[in-house]
Design a protein around this motif. Structure first.
Motif, PDB file in Angstrom:
ATOM      1  N   THR A 105     111.812  74.348  49.104  1.00  0.00           N
ATOM      2  CA  THR A 105     112.954  74.786  49.912  1.00  0.00           C
ATOM      3  C   THR A 105     112.627  74.621  51.394  1.00  0.00           C
ATOM      4  N   PRO A 106     113.367  73.800  52.140  1.00  0.00           N
ATOM      5  CA  PRO A 106     113.110  73.670  53.568  1.00  0.00           C
ATOM      6  C   PRO A 106     113.633  74.884  54.326  1.00  0.00           C
ATOM      7  N   ASN A 107     112.948  75.238  55.414  1.00  0.00           N
ATOM      8  CA  ASN A 107     113.463  76.335  56.245  1.00  0.00           C
ATOM      9  C   ASN A 107     114.590  75.829  57.139  1.00  0.00           C
ATOM     10  N   SER A 108     115.246  76.749  57.791  1.00  0.00           N
ATOM     11  CA  SER A 108     116.441  76.396  58.566  1.00  0.00           C
ATOM     12  C   SER A 108     116.118  75.489  59.755  1.00  0.00           C
ATOM     13  N   ALA A 109     114.895  75.597  60.273  1.00  0.00           N
ATOM     14  CA  ALA A 109     114.524  74.771  61.429  1.00  0.00           C
ATOM     15  C   ALA A 109     114.129  73.360  61.019  1.00  0.00           C
ATOM     16  N   GLY A 110     113.860  73.164  59.726  1.00  0.00           N
ATOM     17  CA  GLY A 110     113.505  71.831  59.242  1.00  0.00           C
ATOM     18  C   GLY A 110     112.088  71.410  59.553  1.00  0.00           C
ATOM     19  N   ASP A 111     111.208  72.378  59.885  1.00  0.00           N
ATOM     20  CA  ASP A 111     109.833  72.007  60.228  1.00  0.00           C
ATOM     21  C   ASP A 111     108.803  72.536  59.238  1.00  0.00           C
ATOM     22  N   SER A 112     109.244  73.138  58.133  1.00  0.00           N
ATOM     23  CA  SER A 112     108.311  73.621  57.116  1.00  0.00           C
ATOM     24  C   SER A 112     109.045  73.780  55.787  1.00  0.00           C
ATOM     25  N   PHE A 113     108.280  73.970  54.717  1.00  0.00           N
ATOM     26  CA  PHE A 113     108.827  74.152  53.377  1.00  0.00           C
ATOM     27  C   PHE A 113     108.209  75.381  52.717  1.00  0.00           C
ATOM     28  N   ASP A 114     109.007  76.047  51.901  1.00  0.00           N
ATOM     29  CA  ASP A 114     108.471  77.016  50.960  1.00  0.00           C
ATOM     30  C   ASP A 114     108.290  76.285  49.631  1.00  0.00           C
ATOM     31  N   VAL A 115     107.057  76.218  49.169  1.00  0.00           N
ATOM     32  CA  VAL A 115     106.714  75.488  47.953  1.00  0.00           C
ATOM     33  C   VAL A 115     106.310  76.491  46.877  1.00  0.00           C
ATOM     34  N   THR A 116     106.993  76.456  45.739  1.00  0.00           N
ATOM     35  CA  THR A 116     106.647  77.321  44.615  1.00  0.00           C
ATOM     36  C   THR A 116     106.256  76.441  43.429  1.00  0.00           C
ATOM     37  N   ILE A 117     105.051  76.677  42.936  1.00  0.00           N
ATOM     38  CA  ILE A 117     104.566  75.985  41.732  1.00  0.00           C
ATOM     39  C   ILE A 117     104.621  76.985  40.577  1.00  0.00           C
ATOM     40  N   GLU A 118     105.418  76.666  39.571  1.00  0.00           N
ATOM     41  CA  GLU A 118     105.528  77.524  38.395  1.00  0.00           C
ATOM     42  C   GLU A 118     104.666  76.954  37.270  1.00  0.00           C
ATOM     43  N   PHE A 119     104.001  77.855  36.528  1.00  0.00           N
ATOM     44  CA  PHE A 119     103.185  77.411  35.402  1.00  0.00           C
ATOM     45  C   PHE A 119     103.435  78.306  34.202  1.00  0.00           C
ATOM     46  N   GLU A 120     103.440  77.673  33.027  1.00  0.00           N
ATOM     47  CA  GLU A 120     103.657  78.388  31.768  1.00  0.00           C
ATOM     48  C   GLU A 120     102.645  77.894  30.751  1.00  0.00           C
ATOM     49  N   ILE A 121     101.905  78.835  30.149  1.00  0.00           N
ATOM     50  CA  ILE A 121     100.899  78.474  29.164  1.00  0.00           C
ATOM     51  C   ILE A 121     101.591  78.174  27.838  1.00  0.00           C
ATOM     52  N   ASN A 122     101.191  77.084  27.210  1.00  0.00           N
ATOM     53  CA  ASN A 122     101.809  76.637  25.970  1.00  0.00           C
ATOM     54  C   ASN A 122     101.545  77.641  24.847  1.00  0.00           C
ATOM     55  N   GLN A 123     102.595  78.262  24.340  1.00  0.00           N
ATOM     56  CA  GLN A 123     102.443  79.272  23.305  1.00  0.00           C
ATOM     57  C   GLN A 123     102.075  78.673  21.954  1.00  0.00           C
ATOM     58  N   ASP A 124     102.248  77.367  21.777  1.00  0.00           N
ATOM     59  CA  ASP A 124     101.911  76.725  20.504  1.00  0.00           C
ATOM     60  C   ASP A 124     100.415  76.472  20.358  1.00  0.00           C
ATOM     61  N   LEU A 125      99.686  76.511  21.459  1.00  0.00           N
ATOM     62  CA  LEU A 125      98.242  76.311  21.422  1.00  0.00           C
ATOM     63  C   LEU A 125      97.582  77.686  21.516  1.00  0.00           C
ATOM     64  N   GLN A 126      97.325  78.278  20.352  1.00  0.00           N
ATOM     65  CA  GLN A 126      96.907  79.669  20.278  1.00  0.00           C
ATOM     66  C   GLN A 126      95.443  79.845  20.695  1.00  0.00           C
ATOM     67  N   ASP A 127      95.140  81.080  21.107  1.00  0.00           N
ATOM     68  CA  ASP A 127      93.762  81.525  21.382  1.00  0.00           C
ATOM     69  C   ASP A 127      93.094  80.750  22.508  1.00  0.00           C
ATOM     70  N   MET A 128      93.882  80.219  23.403  1.00  0.00           N
ATOM     71  CA  MET A 128      93.314  79.527  24.554  1.00  0.00           C
ATOM     72  C   MET A 128      93.232  80.478  25.740  1.00  0.00           C
ATOM     73  N   LYS A 129      92.193  80.305  26.523  1.00  0.00           N
ATOM     74  CA  LYS A 129      92.095  80.995  27.801  1.00  0.00           C
ATOM     75  C   LYS A 129      91.908  79.939  28.884  1.00  0.00           C
ATOM     76  N   ILE A 130      92.881  79.882  29.788  1.00  0.00           N
ATOM     77  CA  ILE A 130      92.843  78.913  30.881  1.00  0.00           C
ATOM     78  C   ILE A 130      92.026  79.507  32.027  1.00  0.00           C
ATOM     79  N   GLU A 131      91.000  78.779  32.451  1.00  0.00           N
ATOM     80  CA  GLU A 131      90.152  79.254  33.542  1.00  0.00           C
ATOM     81  C   GLU A 131      90.114  78.210  34.655  1.00  0.00           C
ATOM     82  N   ASN A 132      89.778  78.706  35.856  1.00  0.00           N
ATOM     83  CA  ASN A 132      89.591  77.824  37.013  1.00  0.00           C
ATOM     84  C   ASN A 132      90.824  76.982  37.321  1.00  0.00           C
ATOM     85  N   LEU A 133      92.015  77.566  37.129  1.00  0.00           N
ATOM     86  CA  LEU A 133      93.235  76.839  37.457  1.00  0.00           C
ATOM     87  C   LEU A 133      93.343  76.674  38.966  1.00  0.00           C
TER      88      LEU A 133
END
Length: 253
Positions: A116-144
């Motif tokens: 999302t760009p800000n109103s001044a057009g000189d920066s962005f708000d960046v959101t990275i969404e992540f979802e762990i795959n529920q079909d791959l059971q018993d996993m622990k994601i580390e060092n993301l």
């Protein structure tokens, strides 16, 4: 006897979260440091489907291919010889699987972004969404972690949206903004990290590179039933097993 199952994942996501491509590569290695243990026979777990053609299993030329396919055994083709016992890893099995578009079976973490760009057009708000795959059971994601490849001097994590202890490790002129997620993630968890980034061109923020590790797990399901003496399968050998998954190129385009 040290047995290692090492898998590497490549995946490419569109910014809306759809999967462009995915690929899994794996190798099974045997390491022996004692000549008295070199006459070994490895039985894979019954749950491993060695005839699954989607994984394209390939055994080393010195491994008995028929025993592998019919009995799930890792054994030398020449029964008069033993495994090398020079304390060096020997790759005995490889596999590769390619996922179709939007196939989640090889993707431990699904990713998407909002910019999302800000109103001044000189920066962005960046959101990275992540979802762990529920079909791959018993996993622990580390060092993301994530790398945003923009050569800037400052960037700020939005602390109002930081449930997983995200932090900026460094801002490097060569690679960009390096972000680390401080908390491990488990199956079916979702989260996001948001930050403000100076700039005036959205495309300069991409591709965003993700990296992570998963221990004591394999997507192919490769596991060990037993390790025994070749000519006397009632005599079990002690062994250590290491299984891990890492990323090679795991990116948001």
């Amino acid at each position: 006897i040290l047995l290692s199952v090492n898998e590497t994942i490549n995946a490419s996501f569109n910014r809306d979260g759809s999967i462009q491509s995915s690929e899994l590569k794996g190798v099974f290695e045997v390491r022996v440091n004692d000549s008295e243990l070199a006459d070994l026979l490895i039985k894979l777990d019954d749950s491993v489907n060695v005839k699954d053609r989607t994984f394209q299993f390939k055994s080393h030329p010195n491994i008995d291919k028929n025993q592998f396919l019919n009995e799930k055994l890792i054994s030398l083709k020449d029964k008069t010889k033993n495994f090398p016992h020079n304390d060096q890893s020997l790759g005995v099995l490889r596999w590769r699987k390619v996922g179709k578009a939007d196939d989640t079976s090889l993707v431990p973490i699904e990713l998407s972004t909002w910019v999302t760009p800000n109103s001044a057009g000189d920066s962005f708000d960046v959101t990275i969404e992540f979802e762990i795959n529920q079909d791959l059971q018993d996993m622990k994601i580390e060092n993301l972690g994530f790398i945003i490849p923009i050569p800037i001097r400052t960037a700020t994590i939005n602390e109002d949206n930081n449930d997983f202890n995200a932090s900026i490790l460094e801002i490097n002129d060569e690679v960009g903004i390096v972000i680390k997620i401080g908390s491990p993630l488990e199956s079916n968890q979702t989260g996001s990290v948001s930050l403000s980034v100076p700039g005036d061109m959205e495309d300069a923020l991409f591709p965003i590179d993700a990296c992570f590790t998963i221990n004591e797990h394999s997507i192919s399901g490769i596991n060990i039933d037993s390790v025994t003496k070749r000519d006397n399968t009632t005599e079990a050998y002690s062994y250590d097993l290491i299984r891990n998954i890492t990323t090679d190129e795991y990116i948001i385009m």
